[in-house]
Design a protein around this motif. Structure first.
Motif, PDB file in Angstrom:
ATOM      1  N   ARG A 178       0.845  -1.186   0.000  1.00 48.94           N
ATOM      2  CA  ARG A 178       0.000   0.000   0.000  1.00 48.94           C
ATOM      3  C   ARG A 178       0.882   1.238   0.000  1.00 48.94           C
ATOM      4  NH1 ARG A 178      -2.756  -3.742  -0.300  1.00 48.94           N
ATOM      5  NH2 ARG A 178      -4.647  -4.392   0.758  1.00 48.94           N
ATOM      6  N   PRO A 189      -3.008  -0.859  -4.168  1.00 48.66           N
ATOM      7  CA  PRO A 189      -2.025  -1.191  -5.211  1.00 48.66           C
ATOM      8  C   PRO A 189      -2.538  -1.009  -6.638  1.00 48.66           C
ATOM      9  CG  PRO A 189      -2.655  -3.153  -3.961  1.00 48.66           C
ATOM     10  CD  PRO A 189      -3.199  -1.981  -3.234  1.00 48.66           C
ATOM     11  N   LEU A 193       0.247   0.336  -9.183  1.00 49.55           N
ATOM     12  CA  LEU A 193       1.132  -0.738  -9.657  1.00 49.55           C
ATOM     13  C   LEU A 193       1.227  -0.794 -11.177  1.00 49.55           C
ATOM     14  CD1 LEU A 193       0.638  -3.834  -7.341  1.00 49.55           C
ATOM     15  CD2 LEU A 193       2.620  -2.326  -7.517  1.00 49.55           C
ATOM     16  N   ILE A 202       8.622  -0.994 -10.870  1.00 45.05           N
ATOM     17  CA  ILE A 202       8.199  -2.176 -10.119  1.00 45.05           C
ATOM     18  C   ILE A 202       9.406  -3.001  -9.675  1.00 45.05           C
ATOM     19  CG2 ILE A 202       7.920  -3.658 -12.149  1.00 45.05           C
ATOM     20  CD1 ILE A 202       5.583  -3.690  -9.129  1.00 45.05           C
ATOM     21  N   THR A 209       9.460  -4.602  -1.422  1.00 47.35           N
ATOM     22  CA  THR A 209       8.428  -5.468  -0.837  1.00 47.35           C
ATOM     23  C   THR A 209       9.050  -6.743  -0.266  1.00 47.35           C
ATOM     24  OG1 THR A 209       6.873  -4.658  -2.508  1.00 47.35           O
ATOM     25  CG2 THR A 209       6.253  -6.647  -1.345  1.00 47.35           C
ATOM     26  N   GLU A 266       4.689 -15.446  -5.449  1.00 45.90           N
ATOM     27  CA  GLU A 266       3.456 -15.574  -6.245  1.00 45.90           C
ATOM     28  C   GLU A 266       3.649 -14.915  -7.597  1.00 45.90           C
ATOM     29  OE1 GLU A 266      -0.106 -14.380  -4.250  1.00 45.90           O
ATOM     30  OE2 GLU A 266       0.301 -15.661  -2.514  1.00 45.90           O
ATOM     31  N   ASP A 296      -0.671 -17.449  -9.099  1.00 41.51           N
ATOM     32  CA  ASP A 296      -1.706 -16.552  -8.598  1.00 41.51           C
ATOM     33  C   ASP A 296      -2.856 -16.423  -9.606  1.00 41.51           C
ATOM     34  OD1 ASP A 296      -2.796 -14.805  -6.805  1.00 41.51           O
ATOM     35  OD2 ASP A 296      -1.223 -13.286  -6.966  1.00 41.51           O
ATOM     36  N   ILE A 355     -12.275 -16.004   0.314  1.00 39.97           N
ATOM     37  CA  ILE A 355     -13.319 -16.693   1.088  1.00 39.97           C
ATOM     38  C   ILE A 355     -13.919 -15.678   2.057  1.00 39.97           C
ATOM     39  CG2 ILE A 355     -13.828 -18.544   2.732  1.00 39.97           C
ATOM     40  CD1 ILE A 355     -11.469 -20.066   1.625  1.00 39.97           C
ATOM     41  N   GLU A 356     -15.201 -15.399   1.890  1.00 43.81           N
ATOM     42  CA  GLU A 356     -15.819 -14.381   2.738  1.00 43.81           C
ATOM     43  C   GLU A 356     -16.800 -14.975   3.743  1.00 43.81           C
ATOM     44  OE1 GLU A 356     -17.346 -11.217   0.283  1.00 43.81           O
ATOM     45  OE2 GLU A 356     -15.339 -10.620  -0.389  1.00 43.81           O
ATOM     46  N   GLY A 374      -8.997 -14.830   2.801  1.00 40.69           N
ATOM     47  CA  GLY A 374     -10.175 -14.006   2.551  1.00 40.69           C
ATOM     48  C   GLY A 374     -10.683 -13.387   3.829  1.00 40.69           C
ATOM     49  N   PRO A 380      -6.361  -7.928   5.021  1.00 40.02           N
ATOM     50  CA  PRO A 380      -4.956  -7.533   5.134  1.00 40.02           C
ATOM     51  C   PRO A 380      -4.845  -6.327   6.068  1.00 40.02           C
ATOM     52  CG  PRO A 380      -5.739  -7.448   2.833  1.00 40.02           C
ATOM     53  CD  PRO A 380      -6.923  -7.663   3.691  1.00 40.02           C
TER      54      PRO A 380
HETATM   55  P1  C2E Z   1      -3.743 -10.549  -5.410  1.00 38.47           P
HETATM   56  O1  C2E Z   1      -2.330 -11.001  -5.406  1.00 38.47           O
HETATM   57  O2  C2E Z   1      -4.731 -11.434  -6.079  1.00 38.47           O
HETATM   58  O3  C2E Z   1      -4.117 -10.276  -3.899  1.00 38.47           O
HETATM   59  C1  C2E Z   1      -5.368 -10.545  -3.346  1.00 38.47           C
HETATM   60  C2  C2E Z   1      -6.238  -9.330  -3.357  1.00 38.47           C
HETATM   61  O4  C2E Z   1      -7.553  -9.691  -2.974  1.00 38.47           O
HETATM   62  C3  C2E Z   1      -5.787  -8.265  -2.353  1.00 38.47           C
HETATM   63  O5  C2E Z   1      -6.117  -6.990  -2.895  1.00 38.47           O
HETATM   64  C4  C2E Z   1      -6.683  -8.571  -1.160  1.00 38.47           C
HETATM   65  O6  C2E Z   1      -6.870  -7.454  -0.305  1.00 38.47           O
HETATM   66  C5  C2E Z   1      -7.962  -8.964  -1.841  1.00 38.47           C
HETATM   67  N1  C2E Z   1      -8.773  -9.841  -1.005  1.00 38.47           N
HETATM   68  C6  C2E Z   1      -8.332 -10.824  -0.183  1.00 38.47           C
HETATM   69  N2  C2E Z   1      -9.362 -11.472   0.396  1.00 38.47           N
HETATM   70  C7  C2E Z   1     -10.502 -10.894  -0.061  1.00 38.47           C
HETATM   71  C8  C2E Z   1     -11.896 -11.144   0.178  1.00 38.47           C
HETATM   72  O7  C2E Z   1     -12.307 -12.010   0.919  1.00 38.47           O
HETATM   73  N3  C2E Z   1     -12.782 -10.361  -0.503  1.00 38.47           N
HETATM   74  C9  C2E Z   1     -12.369  -9.375  -1.337  1.00 38.47           C
HETATM   75  N4  C2E Z   1     -13.298  -8.655  -1.946  1.00 38.47           N
HETATM   76  N5  C2E Z   1     -11.052  -9.121  -1.583  1.00 38.47           N
HETATM   77  C10 C2E Z   1     -10.128  -9.875  -0.952  1.00 38.47           C
HETATM   78  P2  C2E Z   1      -5.099  -5.792  -2.866  1.00 38.47           P
HETATM   79  O8  C2E Z   1      -4.314  -5.806  -1.603  1.00 38.47           O
HETATM   80  O9  C2E Z   1      -5.850  -4.574  -3.235  1.00 38.47           O
HETATM   81  O10 C2E Z   1      -4.083  -6.160  -4.014  1.00 38.47           O
HETATM   82  C11 C2E Z   1      -4.490  -6.170  -5.349  1.00 38.47           C
HETATM   83  C12 C2E Z   1      -3.448  -6.771  -6.234  1.00 38.47           C
HETATM   84  O11 C2E Z   1      -2.278  -5.951  -6.292  1.00 38.47           O
HETATM   85  C13 C2E Z   1      -2.938  -8.113  -5.759  1.00 38.47           C
HETATM   86  O12 C2E Z   1      -3.846  -9.113  -6.123  1.00 38.47           O
HETATM   87  C14 C2E Z   1      -1.630  -8.202  -6.500  1.00 38.47           C
HETATM   88  O13 C2E Z   1      -1.834  -8.623  -7.811  1.00 38.47           O
HETATM   89  C15 C2E Z   1      -1.163  -6.777  -6.522  1.00 38.47           C
HETATM   90  N6  C2E Z   1      -0.158  -6.564  -5.479  1.00 38.47           N
HETATM   91  C16 C2E Z   1      -0.323  -6.235  -4.177  1.00 38.47           C
HETATM   92  N7  C2E Z   1       0.868  -6.094  -3.566  1.00 38.47           N
HETATM   93  C17 C2E Z   1       1.822  -6.364  -4.495  1.00 38.47           C
HETATM   94  C18 C2E Z   1       3.267  -6.370  -4.487  1.00 38.47           C
HETATM   95  O14 C2E Z   1       3.936  -6.146  -3.478  1.00 38.47           O
HETATM   96  N8  C2E Z   1       3.881  -6.679  -5.669  1.00 38.47           N
HETATM   97  C19 C2E Z   1       3.186  -6.957  -6.795  1.00 38.47           C
HETATM   98  N9  C2E Z   1       3.864  -7.238  -7.916  1.00 38.47           N
HETATM   99  N10 C2E Z   1       1.850  -6.951  -6.836  1.00 38.47           N
HETATM  100  C20 C2E Z   1       1.168  -6.666  -5.704  1.00 38.47           C
END
Ligand code: C2E
Ligand code: CA
Ligand code: CA
Ligand code: CA
Length: 392
Positions: A178, A189, A193, A202, A209, A266, A296, A355-356, A374, A380
């Motif tokens: 974040r 992100p 990103l 990146i 990261t 991932e 992923d 998983i919600e 989830g 997070p």
């Molecule tokens: P991702 O790798 O698929 O990460 C999972 C995303 O789903 C995360 O969003 C998380 O907050 C969200 N999530 C997890 N559980 C649930 C749930 O139960 N319901 C819902 N609605 N959402 C859930 P986030 O944190 O916004 O990250 C979005 C994407 O950004 C990530 O998808 C990943 O692709 C990327 N990302 C985040 N941090 C990094 C990083 O350090 N490096 C890279 N390259 N990509 C990152």
């Protein structure tokens, strides 16, 4: 393909003519004549395979030189439309810079020829230019913001638990970046990103990261007193084509004494599709270091079965899109079920993302899915806000 044939000495176009195409010389030779200093002079002699009149493909201004056939010449006209499509898809910053450079070039030309040969932009063109400039400026300032944020340490990691589906105990964490923006607050992100990817920033951010996650691991470990957790770090496709990645990862691991067996990286299928050889080499090296690979967002990309076999992937992460719909959609449920079976038959374990609810968790448990992530288990949060209870 319409070819145009010119006889020796014939004019192809004159300085000041409206131009809407460039020419590729298929046969013959073309002399370019223009005013550089003083009288008209030869600016160049072009032959088979060369192109001229390209500037007309990019802006809508008249020709700045004259082209003559010096012998019998066959030309292939390249229409502006062809290039317009490419330009539209290209980066607004580059498009903007290109137009700025062309403007400068034009005004130099009209100084030399001592007459104003630049035609004014139509309202529509002026409007488009302004929008393009705005887009370019916005993008550049975001890119600058990311660079500044790296320097000022404005990024932070939030950790989301990944739990055993059966007993709810924490098995590991995914590190999610974040941006603690000085005025805009916490930026997710997906808002930055994409540009970090495009600009190559990146690489630096991804390394930050990884470093922060390894630094935090001992603290995360203390939060789960019964088990040694793994930590999952996302790697972008751009990072995975970096020649220095493997050494960078090695250096970070050594610096923080991170046990590689607890590090999970991932990645998505993108890199395997776009750079299959590089990916294979780098991914194998990463596995040699002792770390694990997770695929992923499974199900959203190409999901080619050969990827699963060809690359040393230990974990399959099924995308939230299928998990969240699985109780309502028979089809999603079937995709989840068969993905789990496929992963298991290839010796991989499975993480279900997003998983919600308890009901979804139970359904996955019945399908033999090992891990879940989830809101049902936890959102997070920053390291200091993590309070973990075993057995959700
Ligand atoms: P991702 O790798 O698929 O990460 C999972 C995303 O789903 C995360 O969003 C998380 O907050 C969200 N999530 C997890 N559980 C649930 C749930 O139960 N319901 C819902 N609605 N959402 C859930 P986030 O944190 O916004 O990250 C979005 C994407 O950004 C990530 O998808 C990943 O692709 C990327 N990302 C985040 N941090 C990094 C990083 O350090 N490096 C890279 N390259 N990509 C990152
Ligand atoms: Ca991820
Ligand atoms: Ca994911
Ligand atoms: Ca995702």
């Amino acid at each position: 393909l319409d070819r145009e044939i010119f006889t020796s000495g014939q004019r192809i176009f004159n300085t000041g003519d409206a131009g809407d195409c460039a020419y590729l010389i298929e046969e013959g030779a073309v002399e370019i004549v223009g005013v550089s200093h003083g009288p008209e002079q030869r600016l160049g002699l072009l032959r088979k395979g060369e192109m001229f009149g390209e500037i007309a493909l990019i802006d809508h201004q008249p020709r700045t030189a004259t082209a003559l056939a010096v012998e019998r010449t066959i030309l292939i006209p390249i229409q502006r439309k062809l290039v317009e499509g490419l330009l539209e898809k290209s980066d607004p910053i580059l498009r903007h810079l290109l137009l700025v450079i062309l403007d400068r070039y034009r005004s130099n030309q009209s100084h030399r020829t001592m007459h104003e040969d630049k035609s004014p932009l139509t309202d529509h063109q002026a409007h488009q230019r302004k929008a393009l400039k705005g887009e370019a400026t916005q993008k550049l300032s975001l890119a600058h913001g990311i660079t500044r944020a790296l320097k000022n340490d404005e990024f932070e990691l939030h950790y989301q638990p990944i739990c055993n589906i059966s007993d709810g105990c924490v098995a590991g964490f995914e590190a999610l970046v974040r941006w603690r923006h000085p005025t805009d607050g916490l930026v997710p992100p997906m808002d930055f990103l994409w540009l970090a990817e495009q600009t190559g920033l990146i690489r630096e951010l991804g390394l930050w990261t990884l470093e922060r996650a390894c630094r935090d691991w001992p603290n995360l470990r203390q939060l789960t007193n019964h088990e040694t957790p793994f930590i999952s770090v996302n790697l972008s496709a751009t990072q995975l084509t970096s020649k220095t990645l493997v050494n960078d990862v090695k250096a970070v691991i050594a610096r923080y004494g991170m046990p590689t067996t607890q590090l999970k990286l991932e990645l998505t299928e993108t890199v395997m599709i776009e750079h299959p050889e590089v990916a294979q080499e780098i991914l194998s090296s990463l596995v040699e270091l002792g770390s694990n690979l997770a695929l992923d967002d499974y199900g959203t990309g190409y999901s080619g079965l050969d990827h699963l076999q060809r690359y040393p992937i230990g974990t399959l992460k099924i995308d939230r899109a299928f998990i969240s719909r699985m109780l309502e959609s028979e089809q999603s449920q079937e995709i989840v079920r068969s993905s789990i079976a496929l992963a298991h038959s290839l010796g991989m374990n499975v993480v279900a993302e997003g998983i919600e609810t308890r009901a979804v968790r139970d359904a996955l448990s019945n399908m033999g899915c090992e891990f879940g992530q989830g809101w049902h288990f936890g959102k997070p949060v920053a390291l200091q806000d993590l309070v973990l209870l075993c057995g959700v």
